[in-house]
Design an enzyme around this catalytic site. Structure first.
Site, mmCIF file in Angstrom:
data_model
loop_
_atom_site.group_PDB
_atom_site.id
_atom_site.type_symbol
_atom_site.label_atom_id
_atom_site.label_comp_id
_atom_site.label_asym_id
_atom_site.label_seq_id
_atom_site.Cartn_x
_atom_site.Cartn_y
_atom_site.Cartn_z
ATOM 1 N N GLU A 136 0.829 -1.208 0.000
ATOM 2 C CA GLU A 136 0.000 0.000 0.000
ATOM 3 C C GLU A 136 0.864 1.259 0.000
ATOM 4 O O GLU A 136 0.456 2.302 -0.509
ATOM 5 C CB GLU A 136 -0.919 -0.016 1.224
ATOM 6 N N HIS B 53 7.803 -26.820 0.711
ATOM 7 C CA HIS B 53 7.104 -27.887 -0.002
ATOM 8 C C HIS B 53 5.980 -27.339 -0.867
ATOM 9 O O HIS B 53 5.077 -28.067 -1.257
ATOM 10 C CB HIS B 53 6.584 -28.914 1.017
ATOM 11 N N LYS C 54 -13.147 1.731 -2.122
ATOM 12 C CA LYS C 54 -14.136 1.964 -1.061
ATOM 13 C C LYS C 54 -15.344 2.687 -1.655
ATOM 14 O O LYS C 54 -16.494 2.354 -1.362
ATOM 15 C CB LYS C 54 -13.527 2.816 0.061
HETATM 16 O O1 PA5 Z 1 -3.465 1.387 6.036
HETATM 17 C C1 PA5 Z 1 -4.506 1.941 5.772
HETATM 18 O O2 PA5 Z 1 -4.624 3.186 5.738
HETATM 19 C C2 PA5 Z 1 -5.744 1.131 5.485
HETATM 20 O O3 PA5 Z 1 -5.462 -0.212 5.418
HETATM 21 C C3 PA5 Z 1 -6.797 1.376 6.573
HETATM 22 O O4 PA5 Z 1 -6.254 1.000 7.805
HETATM 23 C C4 PA5 Z 1 -8.051 0.558 6.286
HETATM 24 O O5 PA5 Z 1 -8.543 0.877 5.012
HETATM 25 C C5 PA5 Z 1 -9.121 0.824 7.335
HETATM 26 O O6 PA5 Z 1 -9.476 2.179 7.375
HETATM 27 P P1 PA5 Z 1 -10.281 2.764 8.613
HETATM 28 O O7 PA5 Z 1 -9.381 2.745 9.805
HETATM 29 O O8 PA5 Z 1 -10.656 4.155 8.222
HETATM 30 O O9 PA5 Z 1 -11.494 1.898 8.804
#
Ligand code: PA5
Length: 470
Positions: free
Chosen positions: A295, A324, A439
């Site tokens: 990410e 394996h 989202k």
């Molecule tokens: O790392 C990130 O920013 C994302 O993985 C968020 O943690 C995830 O989308 C969850 O978002 P939120 O905390 O707003 O529910």
């Protein structure tokens, strides 16, 4: 007493070890050292400018205090603790639990210092339904930690709404709120709004700290404290690593060395980064790393706005299990990967392998040996085959032991590695525009008001074209 340590071993990426075609020469290390100076300086500057508040989580005193206060309050009355969250709001919690509590924690009361612990990071009705079937009267002693910075994330919101209704039906508003602890934004967002309106206890997701960099904030600290993990030692470990990852000398800074090596190989077509722990306890750290790396570094544009479509692909594996399953590909498939093994010098406990029957003298070599010796021998065997026979670059993150102190070091090492890699790739490591778009598309498909345009665009793709079903 000195802390157990986490170190990065990089000899098996050198040209001396894996040959000039795939290895890094002294001259290339020199070039990397020069290039990394600017990246480390940028990362340090970002910190000074307040752009990366995750860097200061290890020294924050209020966050661990707030987590410990809630943990103390729940002690004796909480028998089941449930985290509702996804992505950065879940993976750190899971990684800490797997690393620092016993494998049979949930099953064997003698092996745990806290309540049973579950993390739901999906909206799978079969999985969640099974939990709902099981919970029954256990609800009286169950506490839910809903973790969402925004409160709008569909998966977490859906789980939360189901749990909230169940609690309201059984206990009414005054009783229901006692079972919920929200970890959310300090002042804005949907979950903050609900928390204030319904009177939940709450902890904060610190401003400017993205989910994947939040494990050392209340996001990760609360469940760890509730489940008996020493969060002070965890943060002390992160602080110890902080002292090692801010200097600009590549050979003294494990995060800079790690980032530089990964960046170097990406430029040369090795764009897959495999993390392979040789300890079950470290398995979910690879999952946490996978999100952090993907990410943060997978970006369409660089900092100047130019299209780059950059990003190494993180892959997780587990030794010895995946020897394996994956190693055939790793050894004989394309030489397009950098391998990072996680190895511990000492295990919390050991198990001796029993004697072999007389009918199987070929198993005698195992008898009487500690299981840990076999596991670490398998790590070296796999690594040796990869670097020596197949000329594949191999790094090892070496743990003195697996403890809160070393896990804290590892988490901080990889967070800062990611920041430095982001600077080397010249991308913004802290946003996730592609995730946000997904989202929004989900909101549209689920009929949320205000997303009609997106719904109109996706609409035609709802129905499958039968001609293409085979
Ligand atoms: O790392 C990130 O920013 C994302 O993985 C968020 O943690 C995830 O989308 C969850 O978002 P939120 O905390 O707003 O529910």
């Amino acid at each position: 007493m000195s802390q157990p340590k986490v170190s990065l071993y990089y000899k098996n990426v050198t040209a001396e070890r894996i040959g000039a075609e795939h290895g890094i020469s002294d001259a290339q290390f020199e070039t990397l050292a020069q290039k990394t100076v600017a990246a480390v300086e940028k990362v340090n500057r970002d910190r000074r400018d307040g752009k990366t508040p995750y860097r200061d989580l290890p020294t924050n005193e209020a966050y661990p205090r707030s987590a410990k206060e809630v943990a103390a309050e729940l002690k004796g009355k909480c028998e089941v603790f449930v985290v509702l969250g996804i992505g950065g709001s879940a993976l750190g919690n899971i990684a800490l639990q797997t690393a620092l509590n016993p494998y049979m924690y949930n099953v064997d009361p003698a092996q745990r210092k806290g309540p049973q612990f579950f993390v739901f990071d999906n909206v799978d009705p079969v999985q969640f339904g099974s939990f709902l079937d099981w919970i029954g009267d256990r609800l009286d002693t169950t506490y839910f930690n809903v973790i969402s910075k925004s409160g709008q994330t569909a998966e977490t919101a859906a789980q939360f709404l189901i749990i909230r209704r169940m609690l309201l039906e059984k206990y009414g508003p005054a009783g229901a709120k006692e079972h919920i602890i929200a970890t959310t934004d300090t002042s804005s967002g949907t979950m903050r709004k609900i928390t204030d309106a319904e009177g939940y206890r709450s902890l904060v997701v610190p401003d400017g700290v993205g989910g994947r960099f939040s494990v050392l904030s209340p996001v990760g600290l609360l469940s760890a404290a509730v489940c008996g993990i020493d969060i002070d030692a965890l943060l002390a470990g992160a602080r110890a690593m902080d002292a090692r990852v801010s200097g600009s000398d590549l050979r003294e800074n494990p995060a800079a060395m790690n980032a530089a090596i990964q960046w170097h190989y990406y430029q040369r077509g090795k764009n897959i980064s495999v993390m392979m722990p040789y300890a079950y306890a470290l398995k979910d750290l690879a999952d946490w790393y996978r999100q952090l790396w993907a990410e943060s570094l997978g970006k369409a544009r660089d900092c100047s706005g130019a299209e780059v479509f950059v990003g190494p692909t993180p892959v997780k594996a587990l030794g010895a299990t995946d020897q394996h399953s994956q190693v055939q590909l790793y050894r004989e498939g394309p030489n397009d990967k950098v391998f990072t093994f996680l190895e511990t010098k000492t295990f919390q406990r050991d198990v001796e392998i029993a004697a072999s029957p007389e009918s199987a003298p070929e198993l005698k070599y195992l008898a009487g040996k500690p299981m840990s010796t076999l596991l670490n021998a398998e790590k070296l065997a796999t690594e040796y085959a990869l670097f020596k026979m197949d000329h594949r670059p191999c790094l090892t993150v070496l743990f003195d032991d697996i403890s809160a102190a070393t896990i804290g070091q590892f988490l901080y090492l990889y967070e800062v590695t990611t920041s430095i890699a982001g600077a080397l790739f010249n991308i913004d490591a802290y946003d996730q525009p592609a995730v946000e778009l997904g989202k929004k598309a989900t909101f549209a498909l689920m009929g949320r008001q205000g997303f009609e345009d997106v719904a109109g665009e996706i609409g035609p793709y709802r129905a499958l074209d039968e001609d293409f079903l085979v």
